[in-house]
Design an enzyme around this catalytic site. Sequence first.
Site, PDB file in Angstrom:
ATOM      1  N   TYR A 165       0.429  -1.114   0.125  1.00  0.00           N
ATOM      2  CA  TYR A 165       0.003   0.100   0.025  1.00  0.00           C
ATOM      3  C   TYR A 165       0.965   1.347   0.187  1.00  0.00           C
ATOM      4  O   TYR A 165       0.716   2.139  -0.929  1.00  0.00           O
ATOM      5  CB  TYR A 165      -0.919   0.043   1.348  1.00  0.00           C
ATOM      6  CG  TYR A 165      -1.915   1.225   1.676  1.00  0.00           C
ATOM      7  CD1 TYR A 165      -2.706   1.523   0.438  1.00  0.00           C
ATOM      8  CD2 TYR A 165      -1.503   1.801   2.775  1.00  0.00           C
ATOM      9  CE1 TYR A 165      -3.391   2.528   1.103  1.00  0.00           C
ATOM     10  CE2 TYR A 165      -2.133   3.138   2.787  1.00  0.00           C
ATOM     11  CZ  TYR A 165      -3.250   3.506   2.095  1.00  0.00           C
ATOM     12  OH  TYR A 165      -4.299   4.573   2.215  1.00  0.00           O
TER      13      TYR A 165
HETATM   14  N1  LIG Z   1      -8.991   6.027   6.216  1.00  0.00           N
HETATM   15  C1  LIG Z   1      -7.815   6.314   6.443  1.00  0.00           C
HETATM   16  O1  LIG Z   1      -7.179   5.982   7.661  1.00  0.00           O
HETATM   17  C2  LIG Z   1      -6.929   6.598   5.335  1.00  0.00           C
HETATM   18  C3  LIG Z   1      -5.614   6.972   5.513  1.00  0.00           C
HETATM   19  C4  LIG Z   1      -4.626   7.361   4.695  1.00  0.00           C
HETATM   20  C5  LIG Z   1      -4.952   7.489   3.259  1.00  0.00           C
HETATM   21  N2  LIG Z   1      -6.433   6.905   3.090  1.00  0.00           N
HETATM   22  C6  LIG Z   1      -6.838   6.966   1.774  1.00  0.00           C
HETATM   23  O2  LIG Z   1      -7.860   7.833   1.379  1.00  0.00           O
HETATM   24  C7  LIG Z   1      -8.700   6.933   0.479  1.00  0.00           C
HETATM   25  C8  LIG Z   1     -10.258   6.948   0.879  1.00  0.00           C
HETATM   26  O3  LIG Z   1     -10.153   6.042   1.921  1.00  0.00           O
HETATM   27  P1  LIG Z   1     -11.369   5.750   2.927  1.00  0.00           P
HETATM   28  O4  LIG Z   1     -11.063   5.405   4.373  1.00  0.00           O
HETATM   29  O5  LIG Z   1     -12.469   6.764   2.507  1.00  0.00           O
HETATM   30  O6  LIG Z   1     -11.863   4.312   2.267  1.00  0.00           O
HETATM   31  P2  LIG Z   1     -13.069   3.678   2.505  1.00  0.00           P
HETATM   32  O7  LIG Z   1     -14.070   4.394   3.320  1.00  0.00           O
HETATM   33  O8  LIG Z   1     -12.689   2.040   2.488  1.00  0.00           O
HETATM   34  O9  LIG Z   1     -14.012   3.914   0.795  1.00  0.00           O
HETATM   35  C9  LIG Z   1     -13.292   3.366  -0.056  1.00  0.00           C
HETATM   36  C10 LIG Z   1     -14.006   3.952  -1.374  1.00  0.00           C
HETATM   37  O10 LIG Z   1     -13.203   3.576  -2.696  1.00  0.00           O
HETATM   38  C11 LIG Z   1     -14.234   2.545  -3.265  1.00  0.00           C
HETATM   39  N3  LIG Z   1     -13.428   1.210  -3.532  1.00  0.00           N
HETATM   40  C12 LIG Z   1     -13.027   0.356  -2.660  1.00  0.00           C
HETATM   41  N4  LIG Z   1     -12.194  -0.525  -3.213  1.00  0.00           N
HETATM   42  C13 LIG Z   1     -12.535  -0.243  -4.750  1.00  0.00           C
HETATM   43  C14 LIG Z   1     -12.261  -1.128  -5.829  1.00  0.00           C
HETATM   44  N5  LIG Z   1     -11.735  -2.357  -5.852  1.00  0.00           N
HETATM   45  N6  LIG Z   1     -12.562  -0.670  -6.997  1.00  0.00           N
HETATM   46  C15 LIG Z   1     -13.054   0.556  -7.011  1.00  0.00           C
HETATM   47  N7  LIG Z   1     -13.322   1.388  -5.930  1.00  0.00           N
HETATM   48  C16 LIG Z   1     -13.059   0.822  -4.863  1.00  0.00           C
HETATM   49  C17 LIG Z   1     -15.210   2.120  -2.303  1.00  0.00           C
HETATM   50  O11 LIG Z   1     -16.476   1.817  -3.041  1.00  0.00           O
HETATM   51  P3  LIG Z   1     -17.642   0.898  -2.483  1.00  0.00           P
HETATM   52  O12 LIG Z   1     -18.343   1.761  -1.389  1.00  0.00           O
HETATM   53  O13 LIG Z   1     -18.374   0.730  -3.472  1.00  0.00           O
HETATM   54  O14 LIG Z   1     -16.917  -0.291  -1.778  1.00  0.00           O
HETATM   55  C18 LIG Z   1     -15.333   3.598  -1.526  1.00  0.00           C
HETATM   56  O15 LIG Z   1     -16.106   4.447  -2.209  1.00  0.00           O
HETATM   57  C19 LIG Z   1      -7.846   5.962  -0.082  1.00  0.00           C
HETATM   58  O16 LIG Z   1      -7.176   6.176  -1.276  1.00  0.00           O
HETATM   59  C20 LIG Z   1      -7.095   5.528   1.365  1.00  0.00           C
HETATM   60  O17 LIG Z   1      -5.968   4.934   0.786  1.00  0.00           O
HETATM   61  C21 LIG Z   1      -7.252   6.607   4.049  1.00  0.00           C
END
Ligand SMILES: NC(=O)c1ccc[n+]([C@@H]2O[C@H](COP(=O)([O-])OP(=O)(O)OC[C@H]3O[C@@H](n4cnc5c(N)ncnc54)[C@H](OP(=O)(O)O)[C@@H]3O)[C@@H](O)[C@H]2O)c1
Length: 260
Positions: free
Chosen positions: A166
Amino acid sequence: MSADQGRFSGKVALVTGASRGIGAEIAKKLAAGGAAFIGVHYANNRDAALKVVDEIQALGSKAVALQAELTDGISAVNKLWASFEEAVRSEVGAVQLDILINNAGIAPSSPFEETSLETFEDVINVNVKAPYFLTQLASPHIRDNGRIINISTGFTRVAGPMHTLYSASKGAIETLSLALAPHFASRNITVNAVRPGTTDTEMNKDWLVIPEAYAQAASVSAFGRIGTTEEVADVVVFVASEEARWVTGQYIDATGGSQL
Ligand SMILES: NC(=O)c1ccc[n+]([C@@H]2O[C@H](COP(=O)([O-])OP(=O)(O)OC[C@H]3O[C@@H](n4cnc5c(N)ncnc54)[C@H](OP(=O)(O)O)[C@@H]3O)[C@@H](O)[C@H]2O)c1
């Protein structure tokens, strides 16, 4: 009119992974700022995406839910762009884009020795291939003064030994943001990456419920707590705004001062 209203007036945006978490918050903030049209991409959670679309419409913007399973690679990227093109042509009257947020991401955790080739390909497809080729497809349609924002992670600054794959994938889109910034600057389009730290989303739902794990993650931030989707999205919409026009090729830390 509040300061935020009208901030994105007339803008067309596409936010990947906008059915929940950080992406949903970004999409709704763009709508609150008066965006004309927002593409709400999702993979599986159609109901969640449609709820975000409803919330956006209630704020006065047009929106459409766009499905694409990005682990499927280039065919899914092409499908996502084709469905966005069709929707924006029908709703706005022309294929145009002002703000592209490459937010969809997956973050499987495993010891380095146990990372499989299948997981490697899934992570690279979603976190690197999709942003790369979606940006390439969007490029001719991004209007002057546009914004490309790639959502990264604090693990590009602080080692994440359980997230080697990642972290490497997010390092790739940070470097991509840097490399693309001069390319797009001739059109006054900025390209930046925003790095969230641990944020309260479904991505972390399995382990944030463990009190010791929550406390450990909270202690990493200078503020001693986990970030909210709103706190990360506020930084992203600033980078998307006119006020951030002089910022490009940068990695903007939105980790709440993790491990300073
Ligand atoms: N949360 C954290 O702590 C954190 C920290 C650092 C960086 N980030 C980054 O921030 C971004 C958003 O994270 P988040 O925590 O908001 O994520 P999340 O709550 O897991 O939501 C993920 C989103 O991406 C979509 N998604 C997941 N798998 C996918 C796939 N295989 N193909 C297409 N779309 C997909 C999901 O769609 P569905 O709802 O349809 O599954 C959802 O809309 C990501 O890039 C993550 O790496 C997050």
